[in-house]
Design an enzyme around this catalytic site. Structure first.
Site, PDB file in Angstrom:
ATOM      1  N   GLN A 118       0.840  -1.201   0.000  1.00  0.00           N
ATOM      2  CA  GLN A 118       0.000   0.000   0.000  1.00  0.00           C
ATOM      3  C   GLN A 118       0.876   1.252   0.000  1.00  0.00           C
ATOM      4  OE1 GLN A 118      -2.446   1.321   3.400  1.00  0.00           O
ATOM      5  NE2 GLN A 118      -4.194   1.331   2.006  1.00  0.00           N
ATOM      6  N   ARG A 149      -7.431   2.225  -3.029  1.00  0.00           N
ATOM      7  CA  ARG A 149      -8.354   2.136  -1.893  1.00  0.00           C
ATOM      8  C   ARG A 149      -9.037   3.484  -1.655  1.00  0.00           C
ATOM      9  NH1 ARG A 149      -7.970   0.085   4.435  1.00  0.00           N
ATOM     10  NH2 ARG A 149      -9.558  -1.465   4.038  1.00  0.00           N
ATOM     11  N   TYR A 204      -6.341  10.629   4.429  1.00  0.00           N
ATOM     12  CA  TYR A 204      -4.958  10.985   4.101  1.00  0.00           C
ATOM     13  C   TYR A 204      -4.895  11.848   2.825  1.00  0.00           C
ATOM     14  CZ  TYR A 204      -3.908   7.774   7.868  1.00  0.00           C
ATOM     15  OH  TYR A 204      -3.856   7.178   9.101  1.00  0.00           O
ATOM     16  N   GLY A 230      -9.632  -7.081   8.266  1.00  0.00           N
ATOM     17  CA  GLY A 230      -8.592  -6.332   8.950  1.00  0.00           C
ATOM     18  C   GLY A 230      -8.244  -6.972  10.279  1.00  0.00           C
ATOM     19  N   ARG A 231      -8.879  -6.487  11.341  1.00  0.00           N
ATOM     20  CA  ARG A 231      -8.516  -6.910  12.701  1.00  0.00           C
ATOM     21  C   ARG A 231      -8.472  -8.427  12.904  1.00  0.00           C
ATOM     22  NH1 ARG A 231     -13.017  -4.256  15.221  1.00  0.00           N
ATOM     23  NH2 ARG A 231     -13.772  -4.962  13.199  1.00  0.00           N
TER      24      ARG A 231
HETATM   25  C1  LIG Z   1      -4.212  -1.686  13.609  1.00  0.00           C
HETATM   26  C2  LIG Z   1      -4.835  -1.165  12.350  1.00  0.00           C
HETATM   27  C3  LIG Z   1      -4.033  -0.547  11.401  1.00  0.00           C
HETATM   28  C4  LIG Z   1      -4.580  -0.113  10.185  1.00  0.00           C
HETATM   29  N1  LIG Z   1      -3.759   0.435   9.232  1.00  0.00           N
HETATM   30  C5  LIG Z   1      -4.258   0.741   7.999  1.00  0.00           C
HETATM   31  C6  LIG Z   1      -3.384   1.146   6.947  1.00  0.00           C
HETATM   32  O1  LIG Z   1      -2.155   1.211   7.080  1.00  0.00           O
HETATM   33  N2  LIG Z   1      -3.957   1.442   5.750  1.00  0.00           N
HETATM   34  C7  LIG Z   1      -5.321   1.370   5.543  1.00  0.00           C
HETATM   35  O2  LIG Z   1      -5.790   1.651   4.438  1.00  0.00           O
HETATM   36  N3  LIG Z   1      -6.155   0.955   6.516  1.00  0.00           N
HETATM   37  C8  LIG Z   1      -5.657   0.611   7.722  1.00  0.00           C
HETATM   38  N4  LIG Z   1      -6.495   0.113   8.692  1.00  0.00           N
HETATM   39  C9  LIG Z   1      -7.922  -0.159   8.359  1.00  0.00           C
HETATM   40  C10 LIG Z   1      -8.100  -1.640   7.934  1.00  0.00           C
HETATM   41  O3  LIG Z   1      -7.483  -1.884   6.691  1.00  0.00           O
HETATM   42  C11 LIG Z   1      -9.588  -2.036   7.815  1.00  0.00           C
HETATM   43  O4  LIG Z   1     -10.195  -1.260   6.800  1.00  0.00           O
HETATM   44  C12 LIG Z   1     -10.330  -1.839   9.129  1.00  0.00           C
HETATM   45  O5  LIG Z   1      -9.638  -2.464  10.193  1.00  0.00           O
HETATM   46  C13 LIG Z   1     -11.761  -2.388   9.055  1.00  0.00           C
HETATM   47  O6  LIG Z   1     -11.761  -3.765   8.796  1.00  0.00           O
HETATM   48  P1  LIG Z   1     -12.066  -4.830   9.987  1.00  0.00           P
HETATM   49  O7  LIG Z   1     -13.409  -4.469  10.549  1.00  0.00           O
HETATM   50  O8  LIG Z   1     -12.056  -6.170   9.297  1.00  0.00           O
HETATM   51  O9  LIG Z   1     -10.971  -4.674  10.991  1.00  0.00           O
HETATM   52  C14 LIG Z   1      -5.967  -0.282   9.932  1.00  0.00           C
HETATM   53  C15 LIG Z   1      -6.772  -0.885  10.908  1.00  0.00           C
HETATM   54  C16 LIG Z   1      -6.228  -1.339  12.099  1.00  0.00           C
HETATM   55  C17 LIG Z   1      -7.119  -2.024  13.098  1.00  0.00           C
END
Ligand SMILES: Cc1cc2nc3c(=O)[nH]c(=O)nc-3n(C[C@H](O)[C@H](O)[C@H](O)COP(=O)(O)O)c2cc1C
Length: 372
Positions: free
Chosen positions: A98, A233, A185, A323-324
């Site tokens: 990314q 994205r 961003y 994600g998480r």
């Molecule tokens: C610890 C953490 C770090 C994240 N870092 C990024 C990132 O670097 N770039 C990005 O586009 N989204 C980032 N996100 C968002 C995730 O990609 C994702 O969209 C978000 O966690 C929702 O998905 P989930 O409900 O499955 O966790 C981050 C989320 C978490 C929890």
């Protein structure tokens, strides 16, 4: 049969299933903001995903807003990332990086010569912190600094920074890149009509102007490495980092969908911010986006297996981002396929630190051996 576990071709890359590891910053790049052996191990453990999208990797010093995030702008960083791409490919996985520029979500202490961070306009993000050294030199959350507005010449320079980063990524062995135009961003700071009141061709009331920068980046990166290796994205209706509603918001996102539809990208990836504490993408919008954009679509935010399958069956998405759940479950794809229970995340070890809470989460098979 579950559609989630069927193969899919996204641009030039064939994925073994439709489970995507969403990009997640882990802030463990210590020396020179470089990915290392530990990074490689972390991603290799997760290589059974159809596609891994790495944590955001800054395309320049100016693009950094958090200490300890890995970059992709110099040779050392390219060498560091080679460890990760090799490890993931050896395990049969596919991986995109990314490409990240945080814009105004930064602190002057992270910038060259302590300069101000940059954005579409000189407006500071309220109630927003980044991660930098405080006045006492200690790393920690700090309020973001007031940015200055980019000149047109500087915007063109940043397009070049994206291209350099994309070319570096290909040399490092990635299957492709994801342009981070989501979550408040830099690129979203231009798209958002509430914030971007510039008077020139990069801003103001006309959405064509507010979309110019993101499309220039998309076209330049596609031209440099191929559209089939370029994903993007977006966070439609995103509110993270002091983004607000604006007139013609839906029209802006659908216009962007239309424009991206003409570009044969590897994929478009929608980030729903509800599980990040913001509003969800409004009901019915994804269907409208889908009608305007008929290429490959990833959706992430709040998915479990059942909801993922529903979205795929209903044709709302081609791939689902998790994600998480990926933080604590290196073998998430197998766990979902077999309905095995998931490990719990330890939130205390989310950012920074070492292998603890990073590469030491057990695989299901390890748990079973311990029980035996
Ligand atoms: C610890 C953490 C770090 C994240 N870092 C990024 C990132 O670097 N770039 C990005 O586009 N989204 C980032 N996100 C968002 C995730 O990609 C994702 O969209 C978000 O966690 C929702 O998905 P989930 O409900 O499955 O966790 C981050 C989320 C978490 C929890």
């Amino acid at each position: 049969m579950d559609k989630l576990f069927t193969p899919f071709k996204a641009g030039d890359t064939t994925l073994r299933n439709r489970v995507v590891m969403a990009p997640m910053t882990r802030s463990r790049a210590t020396v020179g903001d470089t990915a290392d052996e530990l990074t490689a191990k972390y991603y290799q453990q997760r290589a059974s995903a159809g596609l891994i999208i790495t944590e955001g990797a800054q395309i320049s010093v100016q693009g950094q807003g958090y200490l300890f995030t890995p970059g992709i702008y110099n040779e050392k960083q390219v060498k560091g990332w080679e460890l990760t791409t090799k490890a993931v490919h050896d395990a049969g996985g596919k991986i995109y990086i990314q490409l990240w520029h945080v814009g105004r979500i930064s602190h002057h202490s992270l910038q060259i010569d302590g300069q101000s961070p940059v954005s579409s306009v000189a407006v500071k993000a309220n109630n927003s912190t980044c991660y930098a050294r405080n006045d006492a030199g200690q790393p920690g959350p700090v309020p973001v600094s007031e940015p200055r507005a980019l000149s047109v010449a500087e915007i063109k320079d940043i397009v070049h920074d994206y291209v350099r980063a994309a070319k570096n990524a290909m040399r490092a062995g990635f299957d492709g890149v994801e342009i981070h135009a989501a979550n408040g961003y830099l690129l979203e700071q231009f798209i958002n009509g509430g914030l971007n009141t510039r008077q020139d061709e990069y801003g103001g009331a006309d959405p064509e102007n507010r979309l110019r920068f993101v499309l220039e980046v998309t076209d330049a990166v596609s031209q440099a490495i191929g559209a089939g290796k370029t994903g993007i994205r977006l966070a439609p209706f995103g509110r993270l980092f002091d983004m607000h509603a604006f007139d013609g918001e839906e029209e802006t996102w659908l216009l962007l969908a239309n424009k991206l539809n003409q570009r044969s990208l590897s994929y478009v990836h929608l980030s729903d911010q509800q599980t990040l504490g913001e509003q969800a993408i409004p009901a019915g919008f994804i269907e409208k986006f889908r009608a305007a954009y008929d290429g490959s679509l990833i959706i992430a935010g709040g998915f479990d297996k059942q909801r993922a399958e529903e979205y795929l069956q209903q044709g709302k998405a081609d791939l689902i981002g998790f994600g998480r759940p990926y933080i604590a479950n290196p073998d998430l794809a197998e766990r979902l396929a077999n309905d095995w229970p998931l490990n719990e995340v330890n939130w205390a070890t989310m950012y920074g630190g070492d292998e603890k809470g990073y590469t030491d989460y057990p695989f299901w098979s390890d748990t079973q051996q311990n029980l035996a």
